[in-house]
Enzyme design. Sequence first.
Site, mmCIF file in Angstrom:
data_model
loop_
_atom_site.group_PDB
_atom_site.id
_atom_site.type_symbol
_atom_site.label_atom_id
_atom_site.label_comp_id
_atom_site.label_asym_id
_atom_site.label_seq_id
_atom_site.Cartn_x
_atom_site.Cartn_y
_atom_site.Cartn_z
ATOM 1 N N TYR A 48 0.845 -1.197 0.000
ATOM 2 C CA TYR A 48 0.000 0.000 0.000
ATOM 3 C C TYR A 48 0.875 1.241 0.000
ATOM 4 O O TYR A 48 1.816 1.326 0.785
ATOM 5 C CB TYR A 48 -0.952 0.020 1.210
ATOM 6 C CG TYR A 48 -2.374 0.071 0.728
ATOM 7 C CD1 TYR A 48 -2.904 1.258 0.203
ATOM 8 C CD2 TYR A 48 -3.177 -1.066 0.720
ATOM 9 C CE1 TYR A 48 -4.181 1.297 -0.313
ATOM 10 C CE2 TYR A 48 -4.463 -1.028 0.209
ATOM 11 C CZ TYR A 48 -4.956 0.155 -0.315
ATOM 12 O OH TYR A 48 -6.218 0.199 -0.825
ATOM 13 N N GLU A 50 -0.334 4.885 -0.711
ATOM 14 C CA GLU A 50 -1.041 6.142 -0.996
ATOM 15 C C GLU A 50 -0.087 7.322 -0.908
ATOM 16 O O GLU A 50 0.695 7.431 0.049
ATOM 17 C CB GLU A 50 -2.204 6.337 -0.024
ATOM 18 C CG GLU A 50 -3.403 5.494 -0.416
ATOM 19 C CD GLU A 50 -4.629 5.771 0.439
ATOM 20 O OE1 GLU A 50 -4.568 6.604 1.359
ATOM 21 O OE2 GLU A 50 -5.655 5.122 0.179
ATOM 22 N N ASP A 193 -5.639 12.453 -25.858
ATOM 23 C CA ASP A 193 -5.688 11.094 -25.331
ATOM 24 C C ASP A 193 -5.099 10.180 -26.405
ATOM 25 O O ASP A 193 -5.758 9.866 -27.396
ATOM 26 C CB ASP A 193 -7.143 10.737 -25.014
ATOM 27 C CG ASP A 193 -7.314 9.303 -24.540
ATOM 28 O OD1 ASP A 193 -6.337 8.528 -24.596
ATOM 29 O OD2 ASP A 193 -8.440 8.955 -24.121
ATOM 30 N N THR A 219 -3.365 5.197 -22.159
ATOM 31 C CA THR A 219 -3.289 3.884 -21.535
ATOM 32 C C THR A 219 -1.876 3.361 -21.804
ATOM 33 O O THR A 219 -1.183 3.829 -22.704
ATOM 34 C CB THR A 219 -4.297 2.892 -22.149
ATOM 35 O OG1 THR A 219 -4.143 2.893 -23.565
ATOM 36 C CG2 THR A 219 -5.724 3.260 -21.796
ATOM 37 N N LYS A 222 -1.971 -0.638 -24.787
ATOM 38 C CA LYS A 222 -2.347 -0.818 -26.194
ATOM 39 C C LYS A 222 -1.065 -0.876 -27.034
ATOM 40 O O LYS A 222 -0.250 -1.748 -26.784
ATOM 41 C CB LYS A 222 -3.332 0.270 -26.586
ATOM 42 C CG LYS A 222 -4.640 0.115 -25.772
ATOM 43 C CD LYS A 222 -5.671 1.177 -26.020
ATOM 44 C CE LYS A 222 -6.855 0.967 -25.082
ATOM 45 N NZ LYS A 222 -7.817 2.073 -25.140
ATOM 46 N N ARG A 228 -1.921 -3.276 -18.168
ATOM 47 C CA ARG A 228 -3.091 -2.399 -18.113
ATOM 48 C C ARG A 228 -2.744 -1.268 -17.146
ATOM 49 O O ARG A 228 -2.187 -1.498 -16.073
ATOM 50 C CB ARG A 228 -4.309 -3.167 -17.619
ATOM 51 C CG ARG A 228 -4.593 -4.369 -18.459
ATOM 52 C CD ARG A 228 -6.019 -4.818 -18.302
ATOM 53 N NE ARG A 228 -6.855 -4.064 -19.176
ATOM 54 C CZ ARG A 228 -7.125 -4.407 -20.444
ATOM 55 N NH1 ARG A 228 -6.635 -5.497 -20.961
ATOM 56 N NH2 ARG A 228 -7.908 -3.653 -21.178
#
Length: 429
Positions: A48, A50, A193, A219, A222, A228
Site C-alpha cells: 500500500y 497512498e 488522449d 493507456t 495498447k 493495463r
Amino acid sequence: MHTIDAQLAPLLDQELDRQRRVLAMIPSENYVSPAVLAATGSVCTNKYSEGYPGKRYYSGNEIIDAIEELARSRARELFHVSHVNVQPYSGSPANLAVCLALLHPGDTIMGLDLRYGGHLTHGWKVSATGIYYRSVPYITNAEGWLDYDAIATQARTERPKLIFCGATAYPRIIDFAKLASIAREVDAFLVADISHIAGLVAGDAHPSPVGHADVVTTTTHKTLRGPRGAMILCNGLPSDPLKAPPERTRDHLPSLIDRAVFPGLQGGPHDHQTAAIAAALHEAAQPEFRTYAQRIIENARALAETLAAAGGRLITGGTDNHLLLMDVTPFGTTGRIAAEALYRIGISVNFNAIPNDPRKPFDPSGIRLGTPALTTRGYTPEDMRTIGQCIAEVLRSPDDALLLHRTQATIRAIADAYPLYPTLSSVAA
Ligand SMILES: *Cc1c(COP(=O)(O)O)cnc(C)c1O
C-alpha cells in the site's frame, strides 16, 4: 501457496491456449513481454503506497518509491515532458482525473463523438464525463476525416473549457497543432488522449502531441505494450501534491493532475502495475521498438490494400496508423455477423459503427481491425495479405460452413507459425 486452485488453473491455461490460437486483431490489444508479465505478477501487488514518491501515507515504501521514480523518469524521457503521473488505474480514470483537475462541474467539454470513433470518457452521455460536465461532441465528416474547420466553428460557438482529441477508431494522423490553435483561440485546455497510438508516438511513427496539447493521457496496454494502466503527461512547475489546489492555470498542471489522481479520484496506486509500466517503458526506449512501430503501420497498410482490393469500403479510404475501420455492408453482411464469423475461423475483431451509420450500435455496419498484437507476434505484410484474403472470403460468405472450415485451417496454420510465449508452458504453474 504455490499452485492455483483446481477450478481457476485450467481456465488460465485455456486462456493462454486461446491467445495462441486466435489472431488478436482488436486494435486495442497486444501481447506484453515476459518481463512486463513478470512485473505484473510481482510481489509489488502486496504493498500500500497512498501518496507519491517521498510523500507517502504508509511506511515501507522506500523501494516502491524507487520503482515509481524509475517509471516516471523513463516516461519523461520517452515522451519529452517535465511531469508524469503513472498512477491512474486505467485510461478511463485518467481522463476523469484530468476533468477533475481542470474543470468545475457543469463546465463545457468537447470531444469526438463515440459513434464517430471517440472514447466514452470524452463526454459520452452515459459516462461520468458526460453526466458531470456539459458535453458537446464533435463529429467527423461523412468520409470519416476530422473536419478541423467544423471543430473550430463549433468551439467558437460552444466556448468549451476543455477539448479532448484522440480516438479509439480513427485510422488517420491527428493534427495536434491545428487542434491546439483552436483550443488557444477559445481559451480551452487541449487534452490529447493517445491511448491507441502511444506506441506509435514513442516509436516516432506518429507525430507527438507534446508541445501542442496542455495535457496528454494514455493507456499503457495498447500499442505501448505495457500492463493495463495509464499515464498523464504534462509540463509545468514541479508538482507539490500535498498542497491545497493552486489556481487552475497551465503553470500548475503537474500539481493539479497529481492532486486529482490522488486524493481526488483514487486511493493506493497499483504498485505491480507501476513496476510493469517501468519495464514496458524500458522496452519502448530500445531501437527495436521503432522497428515494431513502423512495422505496425506497414502491416496495417498491407491489410488495408488487400481488403480494399477485395471490395471492402475502408473509412477514409485507408490508414496511416495501426487500425482500419471497414464498412462490411458492400460484402452483403453486417458488423456483428462479420465479427462472429471471423471469430469462428480464429480471428478476433470488433464490430464498430461507421460515420453516419444507418444501422444500430449492436449490429453496426463496420468492423475495426488492427495490427499491433500481430506485429508483436512477428507477422509481416505478406502474412497480412494472406489474412486479409481469408477475411474477405469470410465476409462474402459468412454462412458457408465449408469455406469457414477451410479458412479456419489456414488461420490455424498461420497462428502456429508464430508461437506466442513459447517458453510459457502454463500460466497456472
Ligand atoms: C482504451 C481507451 C481509453 C480507456 O482505457 P481503459 O483502460 O479501457 O479505461 C480511453 N481513451 C481512449 C482513446 C482509449 O482508446
